[in-house]
Design a protein around this motif. Sequence first.
Motif, short mmCIF file in Angstrom:
data_model
loop_
_atom_site.label_atom_id
_atom_site.label_comp_id
_atom_site.label_asym_id
_atom_site.label_seq_id
_atom_site.Cartn_x
_atom_site.Cartn_y
_atom_site.Cartn_z
N ALA A 12 0.83 -1.21 0.00
CA ALA A 12 0.00 0.00 0.00
C ALA A 12 0.86 1.26 0.00
O ALA A 12 0.56 2.22 -0.72
CB ALA A 12 -0.92 0.00 1.21
N ILE A 13 1.94 1.25 0.76
CA ILE A 13 2.81 2.42 0.80
C ILE A 13 3.50 2.63 -0.53
O ILE A 13 3.56 3.76 -1.04
CB ILE A 13 3.83 2.28 1.95
CG1 ILE A 13 3.12 2.37 3.29
CG2 ILE A 13 4.93 3.32 1.85
CD1 ILE A 13 3.99 2.02 4.47
N ILE A 14 4.00 1.57 -1.13
CA ILE A 14 4.67 1.68 -2.43
C ILE A 14 3.68 2.15 -3.50
O ILE A 14 4.00 3.02 -4.32
CB ILE A 14 5.32 0.34 -2.82
CG1 ILE A 14 6.49 0.06 -1.89
CG2 ILE A 14 5.79 0.37 -4.27
CD1 ILE A 14 7.08 -1.33 -2.05
N PHE A 20 -0.77 5.04 -7.45
CA PHE A 20 -1.86 4.10 -7.72
C PHE A 20 -2.81 4.11 -6.52
O PHE A 20 -2.73 3.26 -5.64
CB PHE A 20 -1.32 2.69 -7.97
CG PHE A 20 -0.38 2.60 -9.14
CD1 PHE A 20 -0.82 2.85 -10.41
CD2 PHE A 20 0.95 2.25 -8.94
CE1 PHE A 20 0.04 2.77 -11.50
CE2 PHE A 20 1.81 2.16 -10.02
CZ PHE A 20 1.36 2.42 -11.30
N SER A 21 -3.72 5.05 -6.50
CA SER A 21 -4.56 5.23 -5.31
C SER A 21 -5.53 4.08 -5.09
O SER A 21 -5.82 3.72 -3.95
CB SER A 21 -5.32 6.55 -5.41
OG SER A 21 -6.18 6.55 -6.53
N GLY A 25 -5.40 1.88 -1.67
CA GLY A 25 -6.55 1.79 -0.77
C GLY A 25 -6.96 0.36 -0.50
O GLY A 25 -7.28 0.00 0.63
N THR A 26 -6.96 -0.44 -1.55
CA THR A 26 -7.33 -1.85 -1.39
C THR A 26 -6.32 -2.59 -0.53
O THR A 26 -6.69 -3.35 0.36
CB THR A 26 -7.44 -2.52 -2.77
OG1 THR A 26 -8.38 -1.80 -3.57
CG2 THR A 26 -7.86 -3.97 -2.64
N ALA A 27 -5.04 -2.38 -0.79
CA ALA A 27 -4.00 -3.06 -0.01
C ALA A 27 -4.03 -2.61 1.44
O ALA A 27 -3.82 -3.42 2.35
CB ALA A 27 -2.63 -2.79 -0.62
#
Length: 51
Positions: A12-14, A20-21, A25-27
């Motif tokens: 998510a941070i990467i 890649f919002s 958000g999903t991760a």
Amino acid sequence: MLSWSLLFLVIAIIAAVLGFSGIAGTAAGIAKILFVVFLVIWIISLIAGRR
């Protein structure tokens, strides 16, 4: 379980840094769910271990 949540947090941070919002958000959501499941299982095993 904790390693999976940390993996999804790193993804998510990467993804957020790269812009890649949707993926970020999903991760992040998956990481939160896995962390809560880890905490519940840890608390149950802690209580069961005392008996």
